[in-house]
Design a protein around this motif. Structure first.
Motif, PDB file in Angstrom:
ATOM      1  N   ASP A 392       0.861  -1.180   0.000  1.00  0.00           N
ATOM      2  CA  ASP A 392       0.000   0.000   0.000  1.00  0.00           C
ATOM      3  C   ASP A 392       0.899   1.231   0.000  1.00  0.00           C
ATOM      4  N   CYS A 393       1.045   1.867  -1.136  1.00  0.00           N
ATOM      5  CA  CYS A 393       1.943   3.010  -1.272  1.00  0.00           C
ATOM      6  C   CYS A 393       1.212   4.350  -1.186  1.00  0.00           C
ATOM      7  N   SER A 394      -0.036   4.349  -0.740  1.00  0.00           N
ATOM      8  CA  SER A 394      -0.783   5.608  -0.629  1.00  0.00           C
ATOM      9  C   SER A 394      -0.131   6.608   0.331  1.00  0.00           C
ATOM     10  N   PRO A 395       0.551   6.159   1.427  1.00  0.00           N
ATOM     11  CA  PRO A 395       1.172   7.151   2.326  1.00  0.00           C
ATOM     12  C   PRO A 395       2.278   7.979   1.692  1.00  0.00           C
ATOM     13  N   ILE A 396       2.833   7.555   0.537  1.00  0.00           N
ATOM     14  CA  ILE A 396       3.898   8.343  -0.093  1.00  0.00           C
ATOM     15  C   ILE A 396       3.370   9.148  -1.285  1.00  0.00           C
ATOM     16  N   GLN A 397       2.046   9.256  -1.384  1.00  0.00           N
ATOM     17  CA  GLN A 397       1.439  10.091  -2.416  1.00  0.00           C
ATOM     18  C   GLN A 397       1.344  11.540  -1.923  1.00  0.00           C
ATOM     19  N   PRO A 398       1.225  12.521  -2.824  1.00  0.00           N
ATOM     20  CA  PRO A 398       1.145  13.929  -2.419  1.00  0.00           C
ATOM     21  C   PRO A 398       0.082  14.163  -1.343  1.00  0.00           C
ATOM     22  N   SER A 399       0.427  15.029  -0.382  1.00  0.00           N
ATOM     23  CA  SER A 399      -0.430  15.422   0.739  1.00  0.00           C
ATOM     24  C   SER A 399      -0.580  14.339   1.793  1.00  0.00           C
ATOM     25  N   GLN A 400       0.093  13.197   1.616  1.00  0.00           N
ATOM     26  CA  GLN A 400       0.014  12.123   2.593  1.00  0.00           C
ATOM     27  C   GLN A 400       1.224  12.175   3.539  1.00  0.00           C
ATOM     28  N   PRO A 401       1.165  11.484   4.692  1.00  0.00           N
ATOM     29  CA  PRO A 401       2.173  11.655   5.753  1.00  0.00           C
ATOM     30  C   PRO A 401       3.607  11.389   5.350  1.00  0.00           C
ATOM     31  N   CYS A 402       3.828  10.476   4.379  1.00  0.00           N
ATOM     32  CA  CYS A 402       5.198  10.093   4.047  1.00  0.00           C
ATOM     33  C   CYS A 402       5.659  10.620   2.689  1.00  0.00           C
ATOM     34  N   PHE A 403       4.910  11.600   2.134  1.00  0.00           N
ATOM     35  CA  PHE A 403       5.302  12.146   0.831  1.00  0.00           C
ATOM     36  C   PHE A 403       6.568  12.997   0.940  1.00  0.00           C
ATOM     37  N   GLN A 404       6.660  13.791   2.013  1.00  0.00           N
ATOM     38  CA  GLN A 404       7.851  14.592   2.240  1.00  0.00           C
ATOM     39  C   GLN A 404       8.837  13.827   3.133  1.00  0.00           C
ATOM     40  N   PRO A 405      10.121  13.874   2.858  1.00  0.00           N
ATOM     41  CA  PRO A 405      10.727  14.569   1.714  1.00  0.00           C
ATOM     42  C   PRO A 405      10.416  13.866   0.386  1.00  0.00           C
ATOM     43  N   ASP A 406      10.133  14.655  -0.623  1.00  0.00           N
ATOM     44  CA  ASP A 406       9.770  14.129  -1.935  1.00  0.00           C
ATOM     45  C   ASP A 406      11.026  13.687  -2.676  1.00  0.00           C
ATOM     46  N   SER A 407      11.551  12.529  -2.251  1.00  0.00           N
ATOM     47  CA  SER A 407      12.762  12.016  -2.880  1.00  0.00           C
ATOM     48  C   SER A 407      12.589  10.530  -3.164  1.00  0.00           C
ATOM     49  N   SER A 410      13.629   8.340  -0.134  1.00  0.00           N
ATOM     50  CA  SER A 410      12.643   8.316   0.945  1.00  0.00           C
ATOM     51  C   SER A 410      11.440   7.468   0.580  1.00  0.00           C
ATOM     52  N   HIS A 411      10.911   7.641  -0.612  1.00  0.00           N
ATOM     53  CA  HIS A 411       9.739   6.875  -1.039  1.00  0.00           C
ATOM     54  C   HIS A 411      10.070   5.395  -1.163  1.00  0.00           C
ATOM     55  N   ALA A 412      11.236   5.093  -1.712  1.00  0.00           N
ATOM     56  CA  ALA A 412      11.632   3.697  -1.840  1.00  0.00           C
ATOM     57  C   ALA A 412      11.808   3.060  -0.466  1.00  0.00           C
ATOM     58  N   SER A 413      12.359   3.804   0.489  1.00  0.00           N
ATOM     59  CA  SER A 413      12.560   3.269   1.834  1.00  0.00           C
ATOM     60  C   SER A 413      11.236   2.858   2.455  1.00  0.00           C
ATOM     61  N   TYR A 414      10.223   3.699   2.308  1.00  0.00           N
ATOM     62  CA  TYR A 414       8.918   3.365   2.885  1.00  0.00           C
ATOM     63  C   TYR A 414       8.338   2.112   2.224  1.00  0.00           C
ATOM     64  N   ALA A 415       8.415   2.041   0.897  1.00  0.00           N
ATOM     65  CA  ALA A 415       7.843   0.898   0.175  1.00  0.00           C
ATOM     66  C   ALA A 415       8.628  -0.378   0.464  1.00  0.00           C
ATOM     67  N   PHE A 416       9.965  -0.264   0.483  1.00  0.00           N
ATOM     68  CA  PHE A 416      10.790  -1.439   0.766  1.00  0.00           C
ATOM     69  C   PHE A 416      10.439  -2.011   2.136  1.00  0.00           C
ATOM     70  N   ASN A 417      10.320  -1.133   3.127  1.00  0.00           N
ATOM     71  CA  ASN A 417      10.048  -1.602   4.489  1.00  0.00           C
ATOM     72  C   ASN A 417       8.674  -2.262   4.593  1.00  0.00           C
ATOM     73  N   SER A 418       7.702  -1.694   3.917  1.00  0.00           N
ATOM     74  CA  SER A 418       6.354  -2.279   3.974  1.00  0.00           C
ATOM     75  C   SER A 418       6.365  -3.692   3.402  1.00  0.00           C
ATOM     76  N   TYR A 419       7.052  -3.870   2.272  1.00  0.00           N
ATOM     77  CA  TYR A 419       7.146  -5.212   1.689  1.00  0.00           C
ATOM     78  C   TYR A 419       7.902  -6.146   2.630  1.00  0.00           C
ATOM     79  N   TYR A 420       8.992  -5.647   3.199  1.00  0.00           N
ATOM     80  CA  TYR A 420       9.832  -6.426   4.117  1.00  0.00           C
ATOM     81  C   TYR A 420       9.017  -6.941   5.303  1.00  0.00           C
ATOM     82  N   GLN A 421       8.239  -6.064   5.919  1.00  0.00           N
ATOM     83  CA  GLN A 421       7.461  -6.460   7.099  1.00  0.00           C
ATOM     84  C   GLN A 421       6.318  -7.403   6.718  1.00  0.00           C
TER      85      GLN A 421
END
Length: 497
Positions: A392-407, A410-421
């Protein structure tokens, strides 16, 4: 119709539907071409301790058959190539073999398949001409005993039975085997027996590493290989090889024959040039294979299709000739210690011991993007995690909690961790082709909370490639859509009766 009868009818219907959804099975090959192996009784205890319910053996050894009695483990037994001549020549030979070698131990020993010959198209002699006559005689012997519907008869093949396997849609049988294959396939179709094939992505990678990536062979690829003829997307070589068989069967108009994999695996040690033969790669392949199979993912050409596999092999077999890898396919050494660990339920994480280097981290850990990874690798990993990885990558979409920093990092880190867990927090689940690294420091910040194992309850419930488990590793059962809708119709109909 009375309410009581309606209830009984509904319950019976539900049970009938559940009975049709057996799911794919994972078994083990129990070869004995080695010195100092444990006795069959001890081998069976080892198999039971690993929750393995399906075993392939290569003969009908009496001591082995006795050892499996009353265990409930389903056996696939073999008739060696050396016995094809007498079995093919006289019906009485098959009858005598069944009477003396099988019936005294059946059904206490649960035999479900008999393989007549093995990879005969690879043999130097002309043994292929004897396979179908031998199969027919074995089938007739079973029929006389009333067992032809309970015990299926087939023979095993290497992928060399094909003249072409890439792309999968171009899969076709080698024309030089036509005289053998036509009567064989007729037999399989008529008797609803499966086409048995040994599939080894390891050899494809070893012999063509310039064309096949290691990640693709290990179920670790973050990018797809596209079949140009069908547009189907392949994330691993195993699926591509299976589909090449299905396309070859369809090309000869044998679309009803099912495929079973009688051997697959990865060696843990090899000769100097076999650099991919390591305990880490062996565990990675078999762990990913098991999860892929038990999730009933199917293949791109056969989505959701049941596919049983047997992992080769239970023990390392030191008598096998050839390169070092030939003697190192086992999950166990002859002294019953693990070469590496594999969870046959596909439910949990596993540790490597005895020299392996793939471990489960003690305590809480997270998976983030490596600062050394290339932008392309990060982008491929992110796209895969948010797509086929079922994150579920919705948290890294614009205006969502994990969008900033927009890099990208950062976005890959969030997605990688979600898959990992979601996938057991194992080293394998944090690979991403080397773009992921583990950390013991919580990467959460502000309102952007990084998942930990057990914190996500729904993200892995959808049926996608390799993801049909909750974050705790527990598989969920869901009826296939056609059965679901049919069930709803029946219950609605019952209410009006």
């Amino acid at each position: 119709m009375s309410s009581g009868f309606r209830l009984i009818f509904a319950a019976s219907f539900v049970l009938m539907l559940f009975g049709t959804c057996n799911g794919s099975k994972v078994g083990i090959c129990y070869g004995r071409n080695a010195d100092d192996l444990p006795t069959p009784d001890k081998a069976v205890d080892l198999i039971k301790n690993q929750n393995i319910n399906y075993v392939r053996i290569y003969d009908s050894n009496i001591q082995v058959l006795k050892a499996f009695a009353n265990t409930g483990i389903e056996l696939m037994i073999g008739i060696p190539n050396s016995d094809l001549l007498p079995f093919s020549q006289f019906q009485s030979n098959a009858d005598t073999w069944l009477k003396n070698s099988i019936l005294p131990y059946y059904p206490a020993t649960k035999i479900t398949y008999i393989t007549v010959g093995a990879e005969v198209t690879e043999a130097r002699d002309n043994s292929s001409s004897m396979v179908v006559p031998a199969m027919i005689n074995v089938y007739n012997a079973l029929k006389k005993a009333g067992l032809h519907r309970r015990i299926k008869v087939s023979t095993t093949h290497s992928l060399g039975v094909l003249s072409r396997s890439y792309p999968p849609s171009a899969g076709s049988f080698n024309s030089k085997h036509a005289g053998f294959l036509k009567p064989l396939l007729d037999f399989l179709a008529e008797n609803q027996s499966p086409f048995l094939v040994n599939v080894y992505p390891y050899y494809a990678y070893r012999d063509s590493s310039n064309n096949v990536s290691l990640d693709y062979a290990l179920f670790e690829s973050s990018s797809e290989v596209i079949d140009p003829n069908t547009g189907l997307l392949y994330m691993n070589m195993f699926d591509a090889q299976i589909d090449s068989i299905y396309f070859a069967l369809a090309g000869l108009n044998y679309k009803t024959i099912k495929v079973k994999v009688t051997e697959t695996g990865w060696p843990s040690k090899g000769s100097p040039k076999e650099t991919a033969a390591t305990p880490e790669n062996a565990q990675t392949y078999n762990t990913n294979l098991i999860r892929h199979v038990i999730n009933n993912t199917g293949t791109p050409a056969k989505p959701g299709e049941e596919l049983d596999v047997y992992i080769f092999s239970l023990f390392n077999e030191n008598r096998k000739p050839g390169l070092d890898s030939e003697r190192n396919w086992g999950l166990y050494y002859p002294d019953q210690t693990s070469v590496y660990n594999v969870d046959f339920t596909g439910k949990g994480t596993v540790d490597v011991n005895n020299g392996g280097n793939l471990t489960t981290v003690n305590g809480t850990s997270w998976c983030i993007a490596s600062s050394n990874a290339s932008e392309e690798d990060l982008r491929n990993g992110l796209d895969w995690a948010c797509g086929s990885g079922n994150v579920d990558c919705s948290p890294i979409q614009p205006s969502q909690p994990c969008f900033q920093p927009d890099s990208l990092v950062s976005h890959a880190s969030y997605a990688f961790n979600s898959y990992y867990q979601q996938n057991g927090a194992t080293d394998i689940a944090c690979s991403f082709g080397g773009a992921g690294v583990k950390t013991n420091k919580n990467p959460s910040y502000d309102n952007c909370l990084y998942m930990t194992a057990g914190s996500n309850k729904t993200a892995a419930n959808n049926v996608t490639t390799g993801a049909n488990a909750t974050s705790s590793g527990r598989r969920e059962f869901s009826l296939p859509n056609p059965y679901y809708f049919l069930l709803m119709i029946v219950f609605t109909w019952i209410q009006f009766l």
